[in-house]
Design a protein around this motif. Structure first.
Motif, PDB file in Angstrom:
ATOM      1  N   ILE A  59      52.485  28.454  15.660  1.00 18.68           N
ATOM      2  CA  ILE A  59      52.754  27.043  15.942  1.00 18.68           C
ATOM      3  C   ILE A  59      51.875  26.555  17.087  1.00 18.68           C
ATOM      4  CG2 ILE A  59      54.496  25.445  16.837  1.00 18.68           C
ATOM      5  CD1 ILE A  59      56.573  27.054  15.219  1.00 18.68           C
ATOM      6  N   ASP A  60      51.696  27.386  18.111  1.00 13.19           N
ATOM      7  CA  ASP A  60      50.820  27.005  19.220  1.00 13.19           C
ATOM      8  C   ASP A  60      49.385  26.824  18.735  1.00 13.19           C
ATOM      9  OD1 ASP A  60      50.290  26.715  22.170  1.00 13.19           O
ATOM     10  OD2 ASP A  60      48.984  28.417  21.737  1.00 13.19           O
ATOM     11  N   ALA A  61      48.948  27.682  17.801  1.00 12.97           N
ATOM     12  CA  ALA A  61      47.591  27.558  17.261  1.00 12.97           C
ATOM     13  C   ALA A  61      47.419  26.250  16.497  1.00 12.97           C
ATOM     14  CB  ALA A  61      47.287  28.746  16.351  1.00 12.97           C
ATOM     15  N   ILE A  62      48.470  25.802  15.807  1.00 15.80           N
ATOM     16  CA  ILE A  62      48.399  24.533  15.092  1.00 15.80           C
ATOM     17  C   ILE A  62      48.370  23.365  16.085  1.00 15.80           C
ATOM     18  CG2 ILE A  62      49.621  22.998  13.500  1.00 15.80           C
ATOM     19  CD1 ILE A  62      50.743  25.546  12.149  1.00 15.80           C
ATOM     20  N   ALA A  63      49.238  23.436  17.086  1.00 16.97           N
ATOM     21  CA  ALA A  63      49.365  22.325  18.034  1.00 16.97           C
ATOM     22  C   ALA A  63      48.139  22.188  18.930  1.00 16.97           C
ATOM     23  CB  ALA A  63      50.617  22.520  18.888  1.00 16.97           C
ATOM     24  N   SER A  64      47.489  23.297  19.256  1.00 17.53           N
ATOM     25  CA  SER A  64      46.361  23.254  20.194  1.00 17.53           C
ATOM     26  C   SER A  64      45.045  23.664  19.540  1.00 17.53           C
ATOM     27  CB  SER A  64      46.639  24.189  21.380  1.00 17.53           C
ATOM     28  OG  SER A  64      46.755  25.530  20.937  1.00 17.53           O
ATOM     29  N   GLY A  65      45.049  23.759  18.207  1.00 21.45           N
ATOM     30  CA  GLY A  65      43.883  24.294  17.513  1.00 21.45           C
ATOM     31  C   GLY A  65      42.837  23.250  17.162  1.00 21.45           C
ATOM     32  N   ARG A  66      41.954  23.630  16.271  1.00 21.54           N
ATOM     33  CA  ARG A  66      40.873  22.761  15.819  1.00 21.54           C
ATOM     34  C   ARG A  66      40.750  22.864  14.296  1.00 21.54           C
ATOM     35  NH1 ARG A  66      36.336  25.864  14.571  1.00 21.54           N
ATOM     36  NH2 ARG A  66      36.476  28.038  15.259  1.00 21.54           N
ATOM     37  N   ARG A  67      40.058  21.892  13.736  1.00 23.29           N
ATOM     38  CA  ARG A  67      39.794  21.918  12.295  1.00 23.29           C
ATOM     39  C   ARG A  67      38.601  22.824  11.992  1.00 23.29           C
ATOM     40  NH1 ARG A  67      40.343  15.898   9.682  1.00 23.29           N
ATOM     41  NH2 ARG A  67      42.017  15.084  10.995  1.00 23.29           N
ATOM     42  N   ARG A  68      38.663  23.456  10.846  1.00 23.45           N
ATOM     43  CA  ARG A  68      37.527  24.253  10.367  1.00 23.45           C
ATOM     44  C   ARG A  68      37.440  24.082   8.858  1.00 23.45           C
ATOM     45  NH1 ARG A  68      37.018  30.892  10.602  1.00 23.45           N
ATOM     46  NH2 ARG A  68      34.912  31.061   9.748  1.00 23.45           N
ATOM     47  N   ARG A  69      36.274  23.710   8.368  1.00 26.21           N
ATOM     48  CA  ARG A  69      36.087  23.557   6.929  1.00 26.21           C
ATOM     49  C   ARG A  69      35.649  24.892   6.355  1.00 26.21           C
ATOM     50  NH1 ARG A  69      36.430  19.928   3.112  1.00 26.21           N
ATOM     51  NH2 ARG A  69      37.054  18.305   4.590  1.00 26.21           N
ATOM     52  N   ILE A  70      36.374  25.369   5.333  1.00 31.00           N
ATOM     53  CA  ILE A  70      36.148  26.716   4.805  1.00 31.00           C
ATOM     54  C   ILE A  70      35.907  26.698   3.300  1.00 31.00           C
ATOM     55  CG2 ILE A  70      37.603  27.715   6.619  1.00 31.00           C
ATOM     56  CD1 ILE A  70      39.721  28.193   4.344  1.00 31.00           C
ATOM     57  N   ASP A  71      35.356  27.808   2.826  1.00 29.12           N
ATOM     58  CA  ASP A  71      35.182  28.032   1.393  1.00 29.12           C
ATOM     59  C   ASP A  71      36.490  28.520   0.786  1.00 29.12           C
ATOM     60  OD1 ASP A  71      32.459  27.617   1.962  1.00 29.12           O
ATOM     61  OD2 ASP A  71      32.046  29.780   2.079  1.00 29.12           O
ATOM     62  N   LEU A  72      36.599  28.363  -0.530  1.00 31.48           N
ATOM     63  CA  LEU A  72      37.625  29.029  -1.313  1.00 31.48           C
ATOM     64  C   LEU A  72      36.945  29.851  -2.397  1.00 31.48           C
ATOM     65  CD1 LEU A  72      40.268  26.176  -1.816  1.00 31.48           C
ATOM     66  CD2 LEU A  72      40.409  28.108  -0.212  1.00 31.48           C
ATOM     67  N   GLY A  73      37.609  30.896  -2.838  1.00 32.22           N
ATOM     68  CA  GLY A  73      37.127  31.623  -4.002  1.00 32.22           C
ATOM     69  C   GLY A  73      37.656  30.975  -5.264  1.00 32.22           C
ATOM     70  N   MET A  74      37.019  31.280  -6.389  1.00 31.48           N
ATOM     71  CA  MET A  74      37.495  30.790  -7.685  1.00 31.48           C
ATOM     72  C   MET A  74      37.415  31.913  -8.710  1.00 31.48           C
ATOM     73  SD  MET A  74      35.868  26.950  -8.042  1.00 31.48           S
ATOM     74  CE  MET A  74      36.960  26.533  -9.415  1.00 31.48           C
ATOM     75  N   ILE A  75      38.479  32.067  -9.479  1.00 32.71           N
ATOM     76  CA  ILE A  75      38.488  32.913 -10.673  1.00 32.71           C
ATOM     77  C   ILE A  75      38.545  31.964 -11.850  1.00 32.71           C
ATOM     78  CG2 ILE A  75      39.718  34.666 -11.996  1.00 32.71           C
ATOM     79  CD1 ILE A  75      38.599  35.841  -9.488  1.00 32.71           C
ATOM     80  N   ASP A  76      37.433  31.844 -12.567  1.00 32.59           N
ATOM     81  CA  ASP A  76      37.279  30.800 -13.579  1.00 32.59           C
ATOM     82  C   ASP A  76      37.546  29.445 -12.904  1.00 32.59           C
ATOM     83  OD1 ASP A  76      36.483  32.617 -15.529  1.00 32.59           O
ATOM     84  OD2 ASP A  76      38.550  32.999 -16.160  1.00 32.59           O
ATOM     85  N   ASP A  77      38.609  28.730 -13.275  1.00 29.23           N
ATOM     86  CA  ASP A  77      38.864  27.412 -12.678  1.00 29.23           C
ATOM     87  C   ASP A  77      40.002  27.420 -11.665  1.00 29.23           C
ATOM     88  OD1 ASP A  77      36.858  26.150 -14.211  1.00 29.23           O
ATOM     89  OD2 ASP A  77      38.222  26.014 -15.930  1.00 29.23           O
ATOM     90  N   ASP A  78      40.470  28.612 -11.286  1.00 33.14           N
ATOM     91  CA  ASP A  78      41.602  28.727 -10.374  1.00 33.14           C
ATOM     92  C   ASP A  78      41.108  29.057  -8.966  1.00 33.14           C
ATOM     93  OD1 ASP A  78      44.138  28.931  -9.342  1.00 33.14           O
ATOM     94  OD2 ASP A  78      44.492  30.960 -10.098  1.00 33.14           O
ATOM     95  N   TYR A  79      41.456  28.201  -7.989  1.00 30.88           N
ATOM     96  CA  TYR A  79      41.080  28.454  -6.598  1.00 30.88           C
ATOM     97  C   TYR A  79      41.970  29.539  -5.995  1.00 30.88           C
ATOM     98  CZ  TYR A  79      38.542  23.996  -6.710  1.00 30.88           C
ATOM     99  OH  TYR A  79      37.680  22.976  -7.026  1.00 30.88           O
ATOM    100  N   PHE A  80      41.403  30.306  -5.067  1.00 30.24           N
ATOM    101  CA  PHE A  80      42.231  31.220  -4.288  1.00 30.24           C
ATOM    102  C   PHE A  80      41.717  31.268  -2.855  1.00 30.24           C
ATOM    103  CE2 PHE A  80      38.948  34.035  -5.975  1.00 30.24           C
ATOM    104  CZ  PHE A  80      38.653  34.908  -4.922  1.00 30.24           C
ATOM    105  N   ALA A  81      42.604  31.664  -1.943  1.00 34.67           N
ATOM    106  CA  ALA A  81      42.294  31.548  -0.521  1.00 34.67           C
ATOM    107  C   ALA A  81      41.530  32.738   0.029  1.00 34.67           C
ATOM    108  CB  ALA A  81      43.585  31.375   0.276  1.00 34.67           C
ATOM    109  N   ASN A  82      41.908  33.935  -0.358  1.00 32.50           N
ATOM    110  CA  ASN A  82      41.456  35.086   0.411  1.00 32.50           C
ATOM    111  C   ASN A  82      40.816  36.185  -0.429  1.00 32.50           C
ATOM    112  OD1 ASN A  82      41.628  36.200   3.257  1.00 32.50           O
ATOM    113  ND2 ASN A  82      42.538  37.879   2.102  1.00 32.50           N
ATOM    114  N   CYS A  83      41.594  36.809  -1.315  1.00 30.69           N
ATOM    115  CA  CYS A  83      41.083  37.970  -2.047  1.00 30.69           C
ATOM    116  C   CYS A  83      41.756  38.094  -3.403  1.00 30.69           C
ATOM    117  CB  CYS A  83      41.325  39.248  -1.228  1.00 30.69           C
ATOM    118  SG  CYS A  83      40.762  40.762  -2.047  1.00 30.69           S
TER     119      CYS A  83
END
Length: 296
Positions: A114-138
């Motif tokens: 919660i502290d990281a959200i309240a005092s954090g910053r924005r970061r634009r990131i990539d997502l992975g895709m399996i065919d047409d389905d997005y995924f976040a990590n692995c």
């Protein structure tokens, strides 16, 4: 380049079926408000099938930020709903492995997150895709989908990583190697494999699998535990868990923006812990797909 500040208004959505979701919902709501973020709405979602609709509704309502609490599977299934939208995605790691939160460098305790959200910053990131389905990590195939597809109901919820590890050992002795084909757009690579990881981030199962990629690298990493000997898979996980210098021995890595994977026999694929696909598949990167909140 200057980035906009993290929004001070948000909708909180917690998967109450995740391991700590129900117990943490009220505490999270109170602490987020105390941290200076106005909660426009709050949802404890007890039916995982309604998680997407809840996030989609929050985005459509114009929420500048959605804070989603849950495990890797919950987070991965809802990232599709913020792609291309003017909505910041924030994470409360309430799952078992919390690999996506680890990749983002987020604290794994509620107060820290919660502290990281309240005092954090924005970061634009990539997502992975399996065919047409997005995924976040692995995404993974081999032993991981076998575990995810057969693990008894509520085992992870009540026993956590210890219970999951015990089930993994049970599955290990019933698993068989498979033939893998990877087309990187230049040539087709053929090999025997015991596990394949499709990495957008560094972590899988709560363990750091690679130091050579990140969520804004612009490409995907395909990591293969090559060969037919199951003990090599044990050695690989042991080496990575304890961060041994030899932890990448026996690993083959392939990189690219788009790669084609197939197996003999065809194999199921777990996407951030949920078995959702089956070979053959195309694995690609969706560059700079969403904005997330990371520590400042």
């Amino acid at each position: 380049m200057l980035t906009s500040p993290v929004p001070r208004q948000a909708v909180l959505i917690v998967n109450a079926k995740s391991r700590r979701g129900q117990a943490m919902f009220d505490e999270a709501r109170t602490k987020i408000a105390a941290a200076g973020i106005e909660l426009i709405d709050c949802h404890a979602v007890r039916d995982p099938a309604k998680l997407n609709d809840t996030v989609r509704g929050a985005v459509r309502s114009g929420a500048p930020m959605v804070i989603v609490g849950g495990g890797d599977g919950s987070l991965s299934c809802v990232v599709d709903d913020v792609v291309g939208k003017d909505c910041v995605f924030a994470v409360l790691p309430l799952g078992t492995a919390n690999s996506f939160a680890r990749t983002l460098g987020l604290p794994l305790d509620l107060d820290g997150a919660i502290d990281a959200i309240a005092s954090g910053r924005r970061r634009r990131i990539d997502l992975g895709m399996i065919d047409d389905d997005y995924f976040a990590n692995c995404a993974a195939m081999g032993l991981s989908p076998m575990i995810g597809d057969t693990v008894p109901h509520n085992l992870k919820k009540y026993l956590g990583r210890i219970g999951y590890l015990g089930w993994a050992v049970w599955c290990f002795f019933r698993f068989r190697p498979f033939r893998l084909m990877i087309d990187d757009g230049t040539r087709e690579h053929r090999m025997w494999a015991t596990e394949v990881r499709m990495l957008n981030g560094r972590f899988h199962g709560g363990v750091e699998m690679t130091e050579t990629t990140d969520v804004d690298s612009g490409d995907m990493v395909i990591q293969v535990v090559a060969g037919r000997k199951l003990w090599k898979l044990v050695v690989d996980w042991y080496g990575k868990f304890f961060r041994l210098r030899s932890r990448d021995a026996g690993i083959r890595e392939f990189r690219g923006r788009e790669l084609r994977l197939d197996t003999r026999p065809h194999h199921r694929i777990s996407i951030d812990g949920e078995v959702l696909a089956r070979t053959p598949v195309t694995v690609r990167v969706a560059q700079r797909a969403i904005e997330v909140v990371v520590p400042g």
